[in-house]
Design an enzyme around this catalytic site. Sequence first.
Site, PDB file in Angstrom:
ATOM      1  N   CYS A   2       1.558  -3.561   4.746  1.00 61.43           N
ATOM      2  CA  CYS A   2       2.054  -4.367   3.673  1.00 61.43           C
ATOM      3  C   CYS A   2       0.947  -4.367   2.732  1.00 61.43           C
ATOM      4  CB  CYS A   2       2.286  -5.805   3.923  1.00 61.43           C
ATOM      5  SG  CYS A   2       2.786  -6.674   2.788  1.00 61.43           S
ATOM      6  N   GLU A 111       6.775  -1.201  -0.610  1.00 63.13           N
ATOM      7  CA  GLU A 111       6.241  -0.192   0.407  1.00 63.13           C
ATOM      8  C   GLU A 111       6.683   1.174  -0.266  1.00 63.13           C
ATOM      9  OE1 GLU A 111       4.089   1.089   2.411  1.00 63.13           O
ATOM     10  OE2 GLU A 111       4.691  -0.615   3.778  1.00 63.13           O
TER      11      GLU A 111
END
Length: 253
Positions: A2, A111
């Site tokens: 992340c 992402e």
Amino acid sequence: MCGRFALTATPEELLELFGLLNVDDFPPRFNVAPTQPILIVVASERAEPGSNLPDRKAMLVRWGLTPGWVKDPRTFPLLINARAETATGKAAFRAAMRHRRILVPASGFYEWHRPPKGSGKASQAYWVRPKKGGIVAFAGLMETWSSADGSEVDTAAILTTGASKAIQHVHDRMPVVIQPEDFARWLDCRTQEPREVADLMVPAQEDLFEAVPVSDKVNKVANTGRDLQEEITPIPATKVRVDDGDSRQMSLF
């Protein structure tokens, strides 16, 4: 992994999910990056007098954990993530796993799907959000670093685990999501040792998230508008570089 996320919740939404009373009008943030302040939830020493709300409070900390034993943060890698499978045994995270577990509210995360080198294909950014909307709580760890002059900096990292099937086509890692019914157990560092909360550090339910392709504008820290989350049709392009905002960024991923 992340490396970027967003939080656009209102104080009312944070109160409903976490039972927080000490959150002022928090501006929506569509592109939270490493080294920036992030909102976290920690266990409080005690609840407000006469309140039936949970013993929790909100804090702002720097995203990028620095263990207390580090002498010079400038020479230490910026730990934005901690791998859930090994965090308990890592020197950088061991103490925080036992004593300083936190929750990180988020509206979703970004992402990048990165094609194999030499494929000629561009990286594609995705906005990974709860299918039903709302906010979620990432599992996190906190450390307070103290300098020689006595000043202190509160820092944090987000725990990651294997990706659920819903987003494996984008990346093979994702943040650990703690469900509301498990908030108290995760935050309870007095009676719950790391081994007793290990069952919480698993991939999210398959139907929790959806991955939406978005433009590469999210790559730049300076871009902070709502348009970062607008869905696009992926178009092949030259490879792009993600500006992480800190050349020292590193994760135990």
